[in-house]
Design a protein around this motif. Structure first.
Motif, PDB file in Angstrom:
ATOM      1  N   UNK A 437      51.832  35.453  34.913  1.00  0.00           N
ATOM      2  CA  UNK A 437      51.112  36.032  33.786  1.00  0.00           C
ATOM      3  C   UNK A 437      49.643  35.630  33.544  1.00  0.00           C
ATOM      4  N   UNK A 438      49.359  34.790  34.696  1.00  0.00           N
ATOM      5  CA  UNK A 438      47.970  34.433  34.740  1.00  0.00           C
ATOM      6  C   UNK A 438      47.206  35.071  35.457  1.00  0.00           C
ATOM      7  N   UNK A 439      45.684  35.393  34.978  1.00  0.00           N
ATOM      8  CA  UNK A 439      44.967  36.310  35.952  1.00  0.00           C
ATOM      9  C   UNK A 439      44.747  36.051  37.216  1.00  0.00           C
ATOM     10  N   UNK A 440      44.762  34.310  37.230  1.00  0.00           N
ATOM     11  CA  UNK A 440      44.172  33.646  38.719  1.00  0.00           C
ATOM     12  C   UNK A 440      45.714  33.571  39.322  1.00  0.00           C
ATOM     13  N   UNK A 441      46.737  34.175  38.766  1.00  0.00           N
ATOM     14  CA  UNK A 441      47.975  33.748  39.618  1.00  0.00           C
ATOM     15  C   UNK A 441      48.171  34.332  40.986  1.00  0.00           C
ATOM     16  N   UNK A 442      47.900  35.546  41.270  1.00  0.00           N
ATOM     17  CA  UNK A 442      47.778  36.047  42.632  1.00  0.00           C
ATOM     18  C   UNK A 442      47.257  35.166  43.714  1.00  0.00           C
TER      19      UNK A 442
END
Length: 549
Positions: A437-442
């Motif tokens: 769910x983290x925007x930087x996750x990818x």
């Protein structure tokens, strides 16, 4: 002058015509698939290909045997540990040597047919007309007698000596010749010769790393031969590059049949022997030790015996004494040989006892004194031999313990690496869950995946190195067990084991004692069964009990 010149021209023309005719006879015009359907790879020793009549050819494989001297030979343990068939296939020690010198290494070799002799190859020499080559003609020739096979070997040799002498390997100036293989030559090659380690050599069948038995042999099964002979060279070869050495057609050998007497051959020589099994042999029986006796003659027909399941492959060898120089070298080698205990059926201690008795019974005092001196010298010499033998055994026991520890070290290295791989994969999965769910996750996940893939690549390379090392360690350990087991008795081993344990303790190497004890149990097991089970031995080494402080 003109007359002489004409004679010279006539002789030259006759020579050229004869050479051209021989060259035409030697030309191999068959497609390679009919005489060598699976050529040797770059990693293998080269095939030897001999021409045949009708544009045919036959392919042979070299079988190396170590030799530094003319009388060197290789001890080989043949047969099988199956007690039900032990009366004819029991374990026995034999010796084997090659015929042709190899100048590039301390070895001598013989050549054995890469494939069974085919119908078309047989027809080139034994039929009136040349065959129309085809896949049916690539089946092994069967339905001929032992005498027919011997006659074929003779015909082929005579044709080569006449039409293609230079194609034959030579020993000194003597060309080689073809014959049926002896049982020892056949079985040594069938087991894989020097291409396999001593433990794999003793297995029922040669190692089959690329598949199951059906990938290497035609035998009695609907999933294999289905009761039909198959063209040669369709399946995978044994470690020496020999195809159909097990199954398809059973193969004739030169040696007469003899029974087994627990380690030596029985004195009666019987009929001829076939080896390797055929399309009617069940899978459970198919192996390098399989052998069957056949009468040379059929009482019903009154003719030489032949069977539709019996074929053969040829062996290329040379005479033993090929020149006067070789004869003299053999004589010199023989004179330099040590006198081996037991070669006359009398051991050293028995000979010393007889000598002592003789000296006591001799009335001549001078002779008695001389005999006593000889007895003393022999006792001292025998004592030195025994001491050297004991020292050698202690060194071998230490080496066996060390090799056992090496096996365990390689197993544990592999286990640690697998654990690291699992931990890294688990961490990656955990990261995936935490950043979904983290925007930087990818971005973080892509970076982690790239690092994981890099690590996995390095780990995979390390795992391949460890697996190779483990295979070598297990092979060396099994070889050590077989070789020590062949040379030393349980009584000798049991006497020296506590001495070696004391030495290891004194040198602060007690960690090796558990592996020494397992090694001794494996030597005992080998003495009892004459069999090797590397998988079981590996696990027993892994679970060796530590020594109490």
């Amino acid at each position: 002058m003109c007359k002489n010149h004409s004679i010279w021209l006539a002789v030259s023309l006759a020579y050229l015509l004869s050479s051209a005719a021989n060259a035409a006879d030697n030309a191999m015009t068959w497609s390679e698939k009919f005489y060598n359907p699976q050529p040797a790879t770059a990693a293998q020793p080269a095939d030897l290909i001999l021409p045949m009549p009708c544009g045919g050819a036959m392919t042979f494989r070299p079988v190396d045997i170590p030799a530094a001297d003319w009388l060197d030979d290789q001890p080989v343990e043949l047969g099988d540990s199956n007690s039900e068939r032990g009366y004819k296939e029991g374990r026995r020690l034999s010796y084997i040597a090659g015929s042709f010198s190899d100048r590039n290494k301390a070895a001598r070799l013989y050549y054995i047919g890469k494939y069974e002799v085919t119908r078309d190859q047989y027809a080139t020499l034994m039929d009136k007309d040349c065959p129309q080559v085809g896949m049916r003609g690539r089946q092994p020739i069967t339905g001929m007698s032992w005498f027919d096979a011997v006659a074929f070997a003779r015909q082929f040799t005579e044709w080569l000596l006449t039409h293609a002498r230079d194609a034959l390997p030579h020993e000194d100036q003597e060309p080689g010749f073809l014959r049926l293989p002896t049982e020892e030559e056949w079985e040594f090659a069938a087991r894989g010769g020097l291409a396999v380690d001593a433990a794999d050599f003793l297995a029922t069948r040669f190692i089959m790393p690329d598949g199951e038995l059906a990938d290497y042999a035609w035998y009695e099964s609907s999933g294999s031969a289905g009761g039909k002979l198959r063209p040669t060279g369709l399946l995978k070869p044994n470690p020496l590059g020999l195809h159909d050495i097990l199954g398809n057609a059973a193969e004739l050998t030169l040696s007469p049949f003899r029974l087994d007497r627990h380690g030596r051959t029985h004195g009666q020589a019987g009929g001829f022997v076939s080896r390797g099994g055929d399309i009617f042999t069940p899978e459970i029986q198919l192996g390098a030790a399989w052998r069957q006796e056949h009468n040379y003659f059929d009482a019903k027909s009154g003719r030489a015996k032949s069977l539709d399941s019996l074929g053969f492959r040829l062996l290329l060898t040379a005479p033993v004494i090929v020149s006067n120089e070789r004869l003299n070298a053999i004589k010199d080698s023989w004179k330099d040989l040590p006198v081996m205990a037991g070669t006359t059926g009398v051991d050293a201690m028995q000979a010393l006892t007889q000598l002592k008795t003789l000296s006591l019974q001799t009335p001549d005092s001078v002779m008695r004194t001389r005999l006593e001196i000889i007895q003393r010298d022999l006792e001292q010499s025998q004592s030195a031999i025994n001491e050297a033998r004991q020292r050698a055994l202690r060194a071998l026991l230490r080496t066996g313990a060390f090799m056992g520890k090496r096996v365990v070290t390689d197993i544990k290295r592999a286990e640690v690496l697998k654990q690291l791989q699992k931990m890294a994969q688990d961490r990656f999965e955990d990261l995936r869950d935490r950043v979904k769910n983290d925007p930087e996750g990818r971005r973080l996940l892509d970076q982690a995946r790239a690092k994981l893939e890099e690590k996995q690549t390095n780990w995979q390379e390390s795992m391949q190195e460890i697996e190779t090392s483990l295979a070598n360690s297990v092979g060396y350990y099994a070889d050590m067990t077989v070789n020590v087991g062949m040379d030393y008795l349980d009584t000798e081993i049991n006497t020296q084991q506590p001495v070696v344990e004391a030495e290891l303790t004194a040198k602060h190497n007690t960690y090796l004692i558990p592996y020494l004890r397992v090694f001794v149990t494996h030597l005992q097991a080998y003495h009892q069964t004459r069999a090797v089970d590397k998988t079981v031995w590996q696990q027993e080494l892994l679970h060796a009990e530590p020594v109490s402080p």
